[in-house]
Motif scaffolding. Sequence first.
Motif, PDB file in Angstrom:
ATOM      1  N   GLU A 241       8.544 -11.248   5.989  1.00 48.48           N
ATOM      2  CA  GLU A 241       8.660 -11.091   4.545  1.00 48.48           C
ATOM      3  C   GLU A 241       7.297 -10.867   3.882  1.00 48.48           C
ATOM      4  O   GLU A 241       6.266 -11.303   4.378  1.00 48.48           O
ATOM      5  CB  GLU A 241       9.349 -12.302   3.913  1.00 48.48           C
ATOM      6  N   ARG A 242       7.373 -10.188   2.726  1.00 41.68           N
ATOM      7  CA  ARG A 242       6.201  -9.937   1.899  1.00 41.68           C
ATOM      8  C   ARG A 242       6.535 -10.341   0.463  1.00 41.68           C
ATOM      9  O   ARG A 242       7.716 -10.398   0.084  1.00 41.68           O
ATOM     10  CB  ARG A 242       5.815  -8.461   1.931  1.00 41.68           C
ATOM     11  N   PRO A 243       5.518 -10.623  -0.344  1.00 41.15           N
ATOM     12  CA  PRO A 243       5.800 -10.968  -1.745  1.00 41.15           C
ATOM     13  C   PRO A 243       6.666  -9.908  -2.418  1.00 41.15           C
ATOM     14  O   PRO A 243       6.428  -8.708  -2.302  1.00 41.15           O
ATOM     15  CB  PRO A 243       4.398 -11.042  -2.366  1.00 41.15           C
ATOM     16  N   SER A 263       7.145 -15.357  -2.996  1.00 43.93           N
ATOM     17  CA  SER A 263       6.021 -15.235  -3.929  1.00 43.93           C
ATOM     18  C   SER A 263       4.663 -15.312  -3.246  1.00 43.93           C
ATOM     19  O   SER A 263       3.630 -15.160  -3.904  1.00 43.93           O
ATOM     20  CB  SER A 263       6.108 -16.307  -5.022  1.00 43.93           C
ATOM     21  N   ALA A 264       4.648 -15.547  -1.927  1.00 48.44           N
ATOM     22  CA  ALA A 264       3.399 -15.548  -1.154  1.00 48.44           C
ATOM     23  C   ALA A 264       3.755 -15.235   0.292  1.00 48.44           C
ATOM     24  O   ALA A 264       4.882 -15.492   0.742  1.00 48.44           O
ATOM     25  CB  ALA A 264       2.690 -16.888  -1.257  1.00 48.44           C
ATOM     26  N   ALA A 265       2.821 -14.670   1.018  1.00 50.47           N
ATOM     27  CA  ALA A 265       3.053 -14.410   2.435  1.00 50.47           C
ATOM     28  C   ALA A 265       3.292 -15.727   3.166  1.00 50.47           C
ATOM     29  O   ALA A 265       2.707 -16.756   2.823  1.00 50.47           O
ATOM     30  CB  ALA A 265       1.852 -13.690   3.034  1.00 50.47           C
ATOM     31  N   PRO A 266       4.189 -15.736   4.173  1.00 52.51           N
ATOM     32  CA  PRO A 266       4.430 -16.985   4.915  1.00 52.51           C
ATOM     33  C   PRO A 266       3.165 -17.454   5.613  1.00 52.51           C
ATOM     34  O   PRO A 266       2.343 -16.647   6.064  1.00 52.51           O
ATOM     35  CB  PRO A 266       5.529 -16.599   5.907  1.00 52.51           C
ATOM     36  N   GLY A 267       3.017 -18.774   5.699  1.00 51.80           N
ATOM     37  CA  GLY A 267       1.820 -19.339   6.297  1.00 51.80           C
ATOM     38  C   GLY A 267       2.094 -20.031   7.616  1.00 51.80           C
ATOM     39  O   GLY A 267       3.196 -19.937   8.183  1.00 51.80           O
ATOM     40  N   ALA A 268       1.103 -20.740   8.081  1.00 53.37           N
ATOM     41  CA  ALA A 268       1.229 -21.459   9.350  1.00 53.37           C
ATOM     42  C   ALA A 268       2.234 -22.595   9.223  1.00 53.37           C
ATOM     43  O   ALA A 268       2.498 -23.112   8.133  1.00 53.37           O
ATOM     44  CB  ALA A 268      -0.143 -22.006   9.756  1.00 53.37           C
ATOM     45  N   SER A 269       2.817 -22.955  10.357  1.00 54.48           N
ATOM     46  CA  SER A 269       3.753 -24.092  10.448  1.00 54.48           C
ATOM     47  C   SER A 269       4.957 -23.926   9.531  1.00 54.48           C
ATOM     48  O   SER A 269       5.504 -24.911   9.012  1.00 54.48           O
ATOM     49  CB  SER A 269       3.039 -25.418  10.130  1.00 54.48           C
ATOM     50  N   GLY A 270       5.360 -22.671   9.304  1.00 52.99           N
ATOM     51  CA  GLY A 270       6.575 -22.428   8.536  1.00 52.99           C
ATOM     52  C   GLY A 270       6.423 -22.528   7.040  1.00 52.99           C
ATOM     53  O   GLY A 270       7.429 -22.549   6.317  1.00 52.99           O
ATOM     54  N   MET A 289       8.368 -24.084  -0.557  1.00 56.07           N
ATOM     55  CA  MET A 289       9.745 -24.361  -0.194  1.00 56.07           C
ATOM     56  C   MET A 289       9.842 -25.763   0.418  1.00 56.07           C
ATOM     57  O   MET A 289       9.210 -26.056   1.426  1.00 56.07           O
ATOM     58  CB  MET A 289      10.260 -23.306   0.787  1.00 56.07           C
ATOM     59  N   ALA A 290      10.629 -26.606  -0.226  1.00 52.86           N
ATOM     60  CA  ALA A 290      10.774 -27.996   0.227  1.00 52.86           C
ATOM     61  C   ALA A 290      11.639 -28.066   1.488  1.00 52.86           C
ATOM     62  O   ALA A 290      12.439 -27.169   1.756  1.00 52.86           O
ATOM     63  CB  ALA A 290      11.406 -28.823  -0.889  1.00 52.86           C
TER      64      ALA A 290
END
Length: 313
Positions: A241-243, A263-270, A289-290
């Motif tokens: 995914e991309r913003p 709203s932001a690129a996915p990061g490390a550890s999900g 995301m909670a």
Amino acid sequence: MPLAPGREAVVRVTAATLWSGPEAVRPVDRPAIGPHADIPTWVSGMDADQQVSDCVLSQLLLGERVLIEELRPDGWARVVAVEQPAAKLDPRGYPGWLPAAQLAAAAPAPAGYVVDAVTTALRATPGGTVALPGVILGTRFAATGPARDGWLPVEVPGHDAPLWASEVDLTPLPTNAPTATEVLDVARRLNDVLYIWGGVSPYGIDCSGLVHLAWRRFGVRLPRDADDLARATTPLSLGDERPGDLYFFARPGHDVHHIGFVSAAPGASGYRQMLHACYTKRRVLDEPMAPDRVATLVGVHRVTPLPVGASAD
């Protein structure tokens, strides 16, 4: 030409609420069903439970087209909102009920401009008295003549003479499909707007309404409900995914019930971040995301570029 079953009409108020039925309207809803549809007063008068009642189906903006199915003697019209795709309900558009006094029979001229401000006011003369307050982002207009001193005359349903819109608050309706990040930037301008079930306005909006309205600003018609949006968009692999792409959520064994913008690129550890109209917090929020939300994440999709004015349904 009078309103009549089988004919199209257009909305003549800044936002007409689409109801599940006339009998579903509550005393608190009176400001929304009058001939001038005072949406800010309606929203401010509801308590937290009334804000999420499913008697509201959607909202239609000034100039939006409907097909009239039935006119009742008590002043209600059963309509199909033909600019809000809802394939699971009606292939023609979103069905529901409106006060007939909020409709005009006049056919709109082809629109060349769209409201780019979150809200604006139309005036009786250039810079003069406000004739129609609270006109909403994404509302489309046809100009009736050249601009004068920074004001543009526009055709408005229910008004015999043109009203005047600030050129600063309008932009030409685009002829090319927007990028996902351009749409996300529009959605971000609705951050902190109150959550209202069925809402499609800066006075109150729901999760799919946020997506629908942001794309509408660019002339692209997306389905109104989250599950229809899932079926009308292109699935991606999680992590790609991309913003500006869309996250979808569902509980086991159930259809999609929630949607938000990546709203932001996915990061490390999900790690994932989402802009969405949040039912539980009753606001539009841009937040990480909670874990409980991650537990219901079922996919990420992309809106495939469409010709402006086309429907993804």
